[in-house]
Scaffold this active site. Structure first.
Site, PDB file in Angstrom:
ATOM      1  N   CYS A 164      -0.460   4.176   2.167  1.00 19.38           N
ATOM      2  CA  CYS A 164       0.098   3.691   4.156  1.00 19.38           C
ATOM      3  C   CYS A 164       0.629   4.054   3.975  1.00 19.38           C
ATOM      4  CB  CYS A 164      -0.420   2.526   3.775  1.00 19.38           C
ATOM      5  SG  CYS A 164      -2.386   2.118   3.327  1.00 19.38           S
ATOM      6  N   ASP A 165       2.465   4.208   3.184  1.00 21.83           N
ATOM      7  CA  ASP A 165       3.333   3.795   3.531  1.00 21.83           C
ATOM      8  C   ASP A 165       4.333   4.684   3.248  1.00 21.83           C
ATOM      9  OD1 ASP A 165       2.435   1.644   5.595  1.00 21.83           O
ATOM     10  OD2 ASP A 165       3.064   0.290   3.535  1.00 21.83           O
ATOM     11  N   CYS A 194       0.409  -1.129   0.384  1.00 14.02           N
ATOM     12  CA  CYS A 194       0.413   0.063  -0.037  1.00 14.02           C
ATOM     13  C   CYS A 194       0.945   1.344   0.140  1.00 14.02           C
ATOM     14  CB  CYS A 194      -0.988  -0.266   1.327  1.00 14.02           C
ATOM     15  SG  CYS A 194      -1.893   1.279   1.379  1.00 14.02           S
TER      16      CYS A 194
END
Length: 325
Positions: A138-139, A135
């Site tokens: 997300c990261d 992701c």
């Protein structure tokens, strides 16, 4: 005699636990089965910095512990177990647990999530959470200003590559086929090709993710001549798709071609009245913890209102029967 519950929640994670919190507060006395991975994908995530309420960030596994404890405190009966079979042909619905026990439920909330597809490399799994991620949204922030690699050839891979290009110095995009074989739409391909800090590697596959305790490079292999090349990167993102965990509901619920459960727009209603779906098992677009939690809230509210309407209808029918008698 089979056990009976007013509301059965299948699966955990942000969607399932949020549904449990709301259902318990509504006095629906929910029973929740966590599945094989209690907490879902966040249990294999390290720092989470984009969920409201955690100003200093939080580790994914700890966040899910917090969610679970809150659901328990509200009165949810949380259990370890795997749903192995369902029968949605009539109400109460019949749900089999671990091929041993059958539970009857007046309503069912499905929050079984989706699983990221992986390449299947040992190094990929070993470094998952240490620079390997499925992701970018997300990261990606953790690798601001650094070189990263991403593997994939669809619209999602292109979207994530473009997202990374805004915060990372260079994005190395690994594509197994030539440009003509890319799955992404032409407009997404054009955007990727016109972005200066995205470097594409066609006819290439990932041979190994490099690094001991964290990612420090990726080795790619040419499909044309078998030559190898090492690229120094700080992160490796896998964007080859997700698989919704919906197999046991096939034949009962309407799904798209990828297996995502279809819900009525703006709601969590499925095609079976009394069965609701929330989180990544029905969301192939956003796939974020906060959107999953929001849809879990929606599912509990939808279930509560639907059950209330059913009870009111039953009371009306009974009253009419008494009057007729």
């Amino acid at each position: 005699m089979n056990e009976h519950t007013h509301c059965l929640i299948i699966g955990s994670g942000p969607a399932g636990y949020t549904a449990a919190i709301y259902a318990a507060r509504a006095n629906m006395k929910p029973v929740q089965y966590q599945g094989l991975q209690p907490g879902g994908q966040l249990t294999i995530t390290t720092d989470v910095e984009n969920f409201p309420g955690y100003p200093d960030g939080i580790m994914g596994p700890q966040m899910m512990v917090d969610f679970e404890q809150q659901a328990k405190r509200m009165g949810t009966d949380i259990r370890w177990g795997m749903i192995t079979k369902v029968d949605f042909s009539s109400r109460p619905f019949k749900v089999e647990v671990d091929e041993e026990k059958t539970i009857e439920a007046d309503s069912v909330i499905i929050s079984t999530g989706a699983s990221a597809k992986w390449l299947g490399l040992e190094s990929e799994q070993r470094l998952n959470g240490y620079g390997v991620s499925a992701c970018a949204v997300c990261d990606g922030f953790f690798f601001k200003g650094k070189e990263v690699a991403i593997v994939g050839a669809g619209d999602t891979a292109c979207e994530e590559a473009l997202y990374l290009s805004k915060i990372c110095s260079t994005v190395h995009m690994i594509i197994r086929k030539d440009r003509a074989g890319m799955k992404a739409s032409k407009v997404m391909q054009d955007r990727v090709m016109s972005t200066e800090n995205i470097k594409t590697y066609f006819n290439s596959e990932t041979d190994e993710v490099l690094g001991d305790k964290k990612v420090d490079g990726v080795r790619i292999k040419s499909i044309v001549d078998g030559s190898l090349m090492d690229i120094p990167v700080s992160a490796f993102f896998v964007a080859i798709g997700h698989q919704p965990n919906s197999d046991i509901f096939k034949g009962w619920l309407e799904m798209d071609e990828s297996g995502y459960i279809l819900t009525k727009p703006g709601t969590t209603y499925t095609n079976v009245p009394g069965v609701f779906a929330c989180g990544d098992v029905q969301d192939n677009h956003y796939r974020q913890a906060v959107t999953a939690a929001g849809s879990g809230c929606m599912a509990a509210l939808d279930a509560e209102r639907w059950l209330g309407a059913q009870e009111a209808l039953a009371m009306q029918t009974e009253s009419e029967a008494v009057t007729a008698a």
